[in-house]
Scaffold this motif. Sequence first.
Motif, short mmCIF file in Angstrom:
data_model
loop_
_atom_site.label_atom_id
_atom_site.label_comp_id
_atom_site.label_asym_id
_atom_site.label_seq_id
_atom_site.Cartn_x
_atom_site.Cartn_y
_atom_site.Cartn_z
N GLY A 195 -15.23 40.94 24.68
CA GLY A 195 -15.95 42.03 25.31
C GLY A 195 -17.25 42.31 24.58
N SER A 196 -17.62 43.57 24.48
CA SER A 196 -18.86 43.96 23.83
C SER A 196 -18.65 44.09 22.32
CB SER A 196 -19.37 45.28 24.39
OG SER A 196 -20.46 45.76 23.62
N ILE A 197 -19.24 43.17 21.57
CA ILE A 197 -19.13 43.25 20.11
C ILE A 197 -19.86 44.50 19.61
CG2 ILE A 197 -19.70 42.11 17.93
CD1 ILE A 197 -19.42 39.44 19.38
N ARG A 198 -20.98 44.81 20.23
CA ARG A 198 -21.71 46.01 19.83
C ARG A 198 -20.86 47.26 20.00
NH1 ARG A 198 -27.66 47.39 19.98
NH2 ARG A 198 -27.64 49.59 19.37
N ALA A 199 -20.22 47.38 21.16
CA ALA A 199 -19.40 48.57 21.42
C ALA A 199 -18.26 48.67 20.42
CB ALA A 199 -18.87 48.53 22.84
N LYS A 200 -17.70 47.54 20.04
CA LYS A 200 -16.60 47.55 19.07
C LYS A 200 -17.08 48.05 17.71
CE LYS A 200 -13.38 44.15 20.98
NZ LYS A 200 -13.80 44.25 22.38
N PHE A 201 -18.20 47.51 17.21
CA PHE A 201 -18.71 47.97 15.91
C PHE A 201 -19.08 49.45 15.97
CE2 PHE A 201 -18.93 43.57 14.56
CZ PHE A 201 -18.82 43.66 13.17
N GLU A 202 -19.70 49.86 17.05
CA GLU A 202 -20.07 51.27 17.16
C GLU A 202 -18.84 52.16 17.23
OE1 GLU A 202 -24.50 50.98 19.20
OE2 GLU A 202 -22.74 51.26 20.51
N ALA A 203 -17.78 51.68 17.88
CA ALA A 203 -16.53 52.44 17.93
C ALA A 203 -15.91 52.59 16.54
CB ALA A 203 -15.53 51.78 18.88
N PHE A 204 -16.18 51.62 15.66
CA PHE A 204 -15.71 51.69 14.28
C PHE A 204 -16.72 52.41 13.39
CE2 PHE A 204 -12.64 48.76 15.82
CZ PHE A 204 -11.61 48.66 14.90
N ASP A 205 -17.73 53.04 14.00
CA ASP A 205 -18.71 53.89 13.32
C ASP A 205 -19.65 53.11 12.41
OD1 ASP A 205 -19.86 56.41 13.11
OD2 ASP A 205 -18.71 56.95 11.33
N TRP A 206 -20.09 51.95 12.89
CA TRP A 206 -21.16 51.20 12.23
C TRP A 206 -22.47 51.44 12.96
CZ3 TRP A 206 -20.90 46.33 9.06
CH2 TRP A 206 -19.70 46.23 8.33
N ASP A 207 -23.56 51.29 12.24
CA ASP A 207 -24.90 51.27 12.85
C ASP A 207 -25.19 49.83 13.25
OD1 ASP A 207 -27.37 52.04 13.71
OD2 ASP A 207 -28.09 52.77 11.77
N VAL A 208 -25.65 49.60 14.47
CA VAL A 208 -25.81 48.25 14.99
C VAL A 208 -27.26 47.97 15.35
CG1 VAL A 208 -25.11 46.60 16.77
CG2 VAL A 208 -23.44 48.25 15.87
N VAL A 209 -27.75 46.82 14.90
CA VAL A 209 -29.08 46.30 15.24
C VAL A 209 -28.89 44.99 15.98
CG1 VAL A 209 -31.26 45.40 14.34
CG2 VAL A 209 -30.18 47.38 13.25
N GLU A 210 -29.59 44.78 17.06
CA GLU A 210 -29.52 43.50 17.78
C GLU A 210 -30.84 42.75 17.64
OE1 GLU A 210 -27.29 42.64 21.13
OE2 GLU A 210 -26.51 44.67 21.42
N ILE A 211 -30.74 41.47 17.34
CA ILE A 211 -31.90 40.58 17.33
C ILE A 211 -31.70 39.61 18.49
CG2 ILE A 211 -33.25 38.90 16.02
CD1 ILE A 211 -32.23 40.17 13.46
N ALA A 212 -32.38 39.90 19.60
CA ALA A 212 -32.18 39.13 20.83
C ALA A 212 -32.68 37.69 20.69
CB ALA A 212 -32.88 39.82 22.00
N LYS A 213 -33.74 37.51 19.92
CA LYS A 213 -34.30 36.17 19.70
C LYS A 213 -33.95 35.72 18.28
CE LYS A 213 -38.16 36.83 22.93
NZ LYS A 213 -39.64 36.82 23.09
N GLY A 214 -32.69 35.34 18.13
CA GLY A 214 -32.19 35.02 16.80
C GLY A 214 -32.65 33.70 16.23
N ASN A 215 -33.41 32.93 17.00
CA ASN A 215 -34.00 31.69 16.49
C ASN A 215 -35.51 31.81 16.34
OD1 ASN A 215 -31.47 30.32 18.38
ND2 ASN A 215 -31.63 29.81 16.21
N ASP A 216 -36.01 33.05 16.35
CA ASP A 216 -37.44 33.32 16.20
C ASP A 216 -37.64 34.05 14.86
OD1 ASP A 216 -39.76 35.50 16.57
OD2 ASP A 216 -40.23 33.76 17.82
N ILE A 217 -38.42 33.45 13.99
CA ILE A 217 -38.56 33.96 12.64
C ILE A 217 -39.18 35.36 12.61
CG2 ILE A 217 -39.86 33.62 10.48
CD1 ILE A 217 -39.16 30.62 10.74
N GLU A 218 -40.18 35.59 13.42
CA GLU A 218 -40.81 36.92 13.42
C GLU A 218 -39.82 37.98 13.91
OE1 GLU A 218 -44.48 36.74 15.55
OE2 GLU A 218 -45.52 35.67 13.93
N ALA A 219 -39.01 37.62 14.91
CA ALA A 219 -38.01 38.57 15.40
C ALA A 219 -36.95 38.84 14.34
CB ALA A 219 -37.35 38.03 16.67
N ILE A 220 -36.59 37.81 13.58
CA ILE A 220 -35.61 37.98 12.50
C ILE A 220 -36.15 38.90 11.43
CG2 ILE A 220 -34.37 36.80 10.65
CD1 ILE A 220 -34.29 34.32 12.55
#
Length: 283
Positions: A195-220
């Motif tokens: 399912g949603s990995i983000r929703a799971k981490f947030e449900a466990f009270d973590w702060d979540v950041v997403e990097i949509a372009k994970g193979n782009d150095i500037e985005a990383i």
Amino acid sequence: MKPNTQQLNDLTIQVRRDILRMVHAVNSGHPGGSLGCTEFMVTLYQNIMDRKPGFDMDGIGEDLFFLSNGHLSALFYSVLARSGYFPVSELATFRLLNSRLQGHPTTHDGLPGVRIASGSLGQGLSVAIGAAQAKKLNNDSHLVFTLHGDGELQEGQNWEAIMYASAKKVDNLIATVDVNGKQIDGTTDEVLAMGSIRAKFEAFDWDVVEIAKGNDIEAIIAGMNDAKSRTGKGKPVCVLLHTEMGNGVDFMMYSHAWHGKAPNDAQLENALGQNYTEAESDY
């Protein structure tokens, strides 16, 4: 001084070449995930982490990194060698008998840069949390970074650790998940949909950041600096890094088939031809 984007791109290509040659030489290893996380690991070690020269197992006064998905060892070894932890020439011993560079990282041979043995999936986060808490006890303001596979999250120990980290406010920890949607037997949805990995981490009270372009150095760089800015605020930080398995080699991309398969001679030549830079320095 930190390397610029072009230098990071050149080093990424060099590390890809290392990975391909290492797994080809012994007809064994895991190129898929290693290639998919190459930009991330190069950027982490060259731009994001605050590292001391040399290697001290205690790691006091510097950022620490723990590789949980230890099958990405070819990538890990190449980045460590190219970052000065041990001679680049030692990469030629990958997976050979009596080598310090075994298929999964180990600690008994004292390879600089390797802090834990990480062959069994699901254990790295627990160790990293302990290291992060030790930093707090030592009044050390540096951070602890980890890398995990998305398929690895199917291991239950992760979720005990995820629950513990938020409950104990381990807010000097940044755990990155390589979200490529693939594992050795197929897609993660086919094997065990999460399912949603983000929703799971947030449900466990973590702060979540997403990097949509994970193979782009500037985005990383932008995403990891965002993650760093969120530390120290009472919550552990999770980075969801969206990558492509086998990135940089066209016939390895978009399939789980290269999770743990080495290229043959012709495939190696093809792959190296796709990854060339004037700055190359093969071992």
